[in-house]
Write a protein that holds these residues in place. Structure first.
Motif, PDB file in Angstrom:
ATOM      1  N   UNK A  80    -144.094  -1.107 -12.953  1.00 34.62           N
ATOM      2  CA  UNK A  80    -143.138  -1.743 -13.854  1.00 34.62           C
ATOM      3  C   UNK A  80    -141.932  -0.846 -14.079  1.00 34.62           C
ATOM      4  N   UNK A  81    -142.180   0.418 -14.062  1.00 30.44           N
ATOM      5  CA  UNK A  81    -141.079   1.354 -14.262  1.00 30.44           C
ATOM      6  C   UNK A  81    -140.094   1.250 -13.104  1.00 30.44           C
ATOM      7  N   UNK A  82    -140.626   1.141 -11.964  1.00 30.79           N
ATOM      8  CA  UNK A  82    -139.757   1.024 -10.797  1.00 30.79           C
ATOM      9  C   UNK A  82    -138.992  -0.293 -10.844  1.00 30.79           C
ATOM     10  N   UNK A  83    -139.706  -1.303 -11.240  1.00 29.74           N
ATOM     11  CA  UNK A  83    -139.040  -2.600 -11.352  1.00 29.74           C
ATOM     12  C   UNK A  83    -137.874  -2.515 -12.325  1.00 29.74           C
ATOM     13  N   UNK A  84    -138.143  -1.850 -13.392  1.00 30.36           N
ATOM     14  CA  UNK A  84    -137.109  -1.742 -14.410  1.00 30.36           C
ATOM     15  C   UNK A  84    -135.899  -1.005 -13.878  1.00 30.36           C
ATOM     16  N   UNK A  85    -136.182   0.014 -13.134  1.00 30.28           N
ATOM     17  CA  UNK A  85    -135.070   0.783 -12.560  1.00 30.28           C
ATOM     18  C   UNK A  85    -134.272  -0.067 -11.588  1.00 30.28           C
ATOM     19  N   UNK A 122    -136.780  14.353  -0.846  1.00 24.45           N
ATOM     20  CA  UNK A 122    -137.289  13.209  -1.576  1.00 24.45           C
ATOM     21  C   UNK A 122    -138.222  12.411  -0.691  1.00 24.45           C
ATOM     22  N   UNK A 123    -139.350  12.233  -1.209  1.00 22.35           N
ATOM     23  CA  UNK A 123    -140.306  11.456  -0.445  1.00 22.35           C
ATOM     24  C   UNK A 123    -140.333  10.050  -1.017  1.00 22.35           C
ATOM     25  N   UNK A 124    -140.119   9.135  -0.173  1.00 21.36           N
ATOM     26  CA  UNK A 124    -140.073   7.763  -0.654  1.00 21.36           C
ATOM     27  C   UNK A 124    -141.463   7.189  -0.848  1.00 21.36           C
ATOM     28  N   UNK A 125    -141.543   6.472  -1.870  1.00 24.75           N
ATOM     29  CA  UNK A 125    -142.824   5.914  -2.240  1.00 24.75           C
ATOM     30  C   UNK A 125    -143.095   4.599  -1.526  1.00 24.75           C
ATOM     31  N   UNK A 126    -144.337   4.352  -1.325  1.00 20.14           N
ATOM     32  CA  UNK A 126    -144.749   3.087  -0.723  1.00 20.14           C
ATOM     33  C   UNK A 126    -145.832   2.478  -1.591  1.00 20.14           C
ATOM     34  N   UNK A 127    -146.139   1.298  -1.270  1.00 19.01           N
ATOM     35  CA  UNK A 127    -147.205   0.643  -2.014  1.00 19.01           C
ATOM     36  C   UNK A 127    -146.677  -0.183  -3.167  1.00 19.01           C
ATOM     37  N   UNK A 128    -147.572  -0.639  -3.955  1.00 21.97           N
ATOM     38  CA  UNK A 128    -147.217  -1.524  -5.065  1.00 21.97           C
ATOM     39  C   UNK A 128    -146.175  -0.927  -5.990  1.00 21.97           C
ATOM     40  N   UNK A 129    -145.349  -1.778  -6.464  1.00 19.96           N
ATOM     41  CA  UNK A 129    -144.316  -1.323  -7.377  1.00 19.96           C
ATOM     42  C   UNK A 129    -144.872  -1.267  -8.784  1.00 19.96           C
ATOM     43  N   UNK A 156    -136.563  -6.116  -0.766  1.00 21.55           N
ATOM     44  CA  UNK A 156    -137.699  -7.016  -0.743  1.00 21.55           C
ATOM     45  C   UNK A 156    -138.244  -7.255  -2.145  1.00 21.55           C
ATOM     46  N   UNK A 157    -138.335  -6.196  -2.858  1.00 20.97           N
ATOM     47  CA  UNK A 157    -138.865  -6.307  -4.210  1.00 20.97           C
ATOM     48  C   UNK A 157    -137.964  -7.203  -5.053  1.00 20.97           C
ATOM     49  N   UNK A 203    -138.057  -9.760  -8.349  1.00 19.62           N
ATOM     50  CA  UNK A 203    -137.249  -9.422  -9.504  1.00 19.62           C
ATOM     51  C   UNK A 203    -136.015 -10.284  -9.718  1.00 19.62           C
ATOM     52  N   UNK A 204    -135.571 -10.861  -8.709  1.00 19.56           N
ATOM     53  CA  UNK A 204    -134.332 -11.619  -8.891  1.00 19.56           C
ATOM     54  C   UNK A 204    -134.592 -12.768  -9.848  1.00 19.56           C
ATOM     55  N   UNK A 205    -133.563 -13.105 -10.563  1.00 15.07           N
ATOM     56  CA  UNK A 205    -133.709 -14.157 -11.557  1.00 15.07           C
ATOM     57  C   UNK A 205    -133.957 -15.506 -10.903  1.00 15.07           C
ATOM     58  N   UNK A 206    -134.571 -16.311 -11.689  1.00 17.66           N
ATOM     59  CA  UNK A 206    -134.781 -17.696 -11.269  1.00 17.66           C
ATOM     60  C   UNK A 206    -135.741 -17.894 -10.132  1.00 17.66           C
TER      61      UNK A 206
END
Length: 504
Positions: free
Chosen positions: A44-49, A35-42, A80-81, A86-89
């Motif tokens: 929306x799909x990733x955010x959702x996950x 598995x190669x980990x992704x870098x760079x901007x997130x 970090x993300x 993403x965290x609420x509030x």
DNA sequence: AATGAACGCAACCGCCGCTTC
DNA sequence: CGAAGCGGCGGTTGCGTTCAT
């Protein structure tokens, strides 16, 4: 040792790409089964996950996210993300004048301790504050404006004159002195604008005020300080560092169930200020329908269509998609706080305890801090700056339980500063803090501010001008100021200048 | 309209400290 | 007690956008 290893791991993990399902951007995938980990901007799909994962499992254990969620991001990246977007509030949008004031004030005391500063600014992240400050610093520098308002700038000097070395809880240790990496020119950076103060006069009422009068200021401070930036004032008995971590996910510990969804911070707010609570619409972990909130956030992020990174709105209030935040609505509440009179706001800075002892004693050079102290020091070009090394190390980031007391109070008027001073501060801020403390004892403005005062009434209390301002602060000999603070000359009309700067 | 500088922000990097084994 | 793992923090970088010329 393992550090290296760990780092390597992180590097490896954070390298590249991801797994399949994220390939929508073409950078996901695996190589040779690895598995190669992704870098760079997130995306929306990733955010959702990630949001979904956290909702189900709670925060923490970030490295497990990749394993369990299929998200090809390293744990750090996930954390970090989450923390920043993403965290609420999360409070998105431009900093308010009050927040700017608070940041400047905090910075004058803490230096580049962004996380700590963030602890005083609910909904704001260390990264955000850091970016803000750096930007302002640069801007002010360019414009030749002082970074700190004159009130703040004066402080160190005056106090330095009177009493440095005083309270010396850690006189030898003073210094967090993280200097701004630049020259004294940076001293001129500042972020305030009194004009705004007039408008918003408020001091960010972020202070955590205990309803329970029995709670000592210290305890309060300690508790709140333990709180992570976005978990301010989480009442907790957890000690020190451990506490910190725990507080981040107080509800998680139990199980990582959906209950964990919300941060304690809100709870705290709840008993701190009704207004705050209302404005935030805090959801308790026990919220029967956490999903609702979640949905909101989730949709928000998705609505972006893109990752947050892709969409700068550049308006006064920026709705960062990925952030899942609703600044306007959710945080409008900040503005609802009682606003102190202009003078008050201004005076707040007079109170700000600035590190003066270091200057006088020359015990350490505030090399890396960026604090006013450091700046002053720098500007004065202390010959004995070499002494710092030792001091510096002492200040390093070892946060002691004591220093945790620093955080907590969000309101500007606070005695909080006092607390800062008198307690060991991790970054050697102790010096600063100590200084301030000394000042207080000397009968200066600040000493008038007692925890009781601050916490009385269980809500943010704005200091009356007379309490806040020190007699000396206003009457300071300009000659000295001129010498010590050359920028003062530049900033006589600092407010106006800075306002113009802001507007441009 | 084109271009470069400045800005704003997100993300990454490296180090450190704490916890766990 | 030491190694490994993890999370946090501060500094830095990269990039898209905005602004000025």
């Amino acid at each position: 040792m393992n550090q290296v290893k760990t780092e390597n791991e992180d590097d490896m993990q954070c390298n590249d790409q991801t797994r399949s399902q994220l390939n929508d951007e073409g950078n996901g995938g695996s190589v040779g089964g690895v598995v190669v980990l992704k870098k760079g901007p997130w995306t929306s799909a990733e955010d959702a996950i990630l949001v979904d994962y956290v909702r189900k499992h709670g925060e923490g254990n970030w490295n497990a996210v990749q394993k369990n969620s299929g998200l090809s991001r390293c744990g750090k990246s996930c954390r970090l993300r989450w923390a920043n977007h993403l965290r609420p509030n999360l409070k998105k949008g431009s900093f308010t004048a009050d927040e700017e004031q608070l940041i400047a004030k905090l910075h004058s005391k803490m230096g580049n301790k962004w996380a700590r500063m963030a602890a005083h600014l609910p909904g704001r992240t260390d990264n955000e504050i850091k970016n803000y400050w750096n930007t302002r610093t640069k801007r002010c520098q360019r414009a030749g404006l002082p970074v700190y308002p004159k009130e703040v700038r004066k402080r160190p000097f005056q106090e330095g004159q009177r009493g440095q070395g005083t309270g010396g809880i850690n006189d030898g240790d003073r210094g967090h002195h993280d200097f701004l990496p630049k020259n004294n020119y940076e001293m001129h950076d500042a972020i305030f604008d009194n004009l705004n103060l007039k408008q918003n006069q408020g001091i960010l009422p972020i202070a955590i005020v205990p309803e329970n009068p029995d709670i000592s200021a210290n305890s309060i401070l300690l508790n709140s300080f333990d709180s992570p930036p976005y978990c301010n004032s989480v009442p907790s008995a957890l000690p020190n560092h451990h506490h910190l971590r725990e507080s981040t996910m107080p509800f998680l510990g139990s199980s990582g169930t959906n209950k964990n969804w919300f941060y304690p911070y809100y709870h705290v707010q709840d008993h701190t200020s009704d207004k705050i609570v209302q404005s935030f619409e805090l959801h308790s972990p026990l919220d029967p329908s956490p999903s609702s909130h979640y949905s909101m956030c989730y949709l928000h992020s998705l609505s972006n269509g893109n990752s947050s990174t892709s969409k700068p709105t550049s308006k006064a209030v920026k709705l960062e998609l990925p952030s899942l935040q609703y600044p306007e609505t959710g945080f409008g509440g900040w503005g609802t706080f009682p606003q102190p009179p202009l003078n008050e706001s201004v005076d707040v800075f007079n109170q700000s305890p600035l590190p003066h002892a270091a200057l006088e004693s020359g015990c350490s050079s505030p090399h890396n801090s960026g604090t006013l102290e450091a700046l002053v020091y720098q500007s004065k070009t202390f010959p004995n700056s070499k002494n710092n090394s030792s001091d510096k190390s002492s200040h390093s980031s070892t946060a002691t339980p004591v220093d945790r007391a620093e955080s907590s109070v969000l309101n500007m008027n606070e005695t909080e500063w006092e607390d800062y001073t008198d307690r060991a501060s991790p970054f050697g801020a102790t010096s600063i803090l100590n200084e301030c403390h000394a000042v207080n004892t000397n009968g200066n403005s600040w000493d008038k501010l007692t925890p009781a005062q601050n916490f009385n009434g269980n809500n943010v209390k704005y200091e009356p001008v007379d309490q806040v301002s020190t007699p000396n602060s206003e009457n300071q000999p300009m000659s000295l100021l001129n010498i010590t603070w050359p920028d003062v000359l530049l900033a006589s009309d600092w407010n106006d200048q800075f306002m113009d700067l802001r507007r441009t």
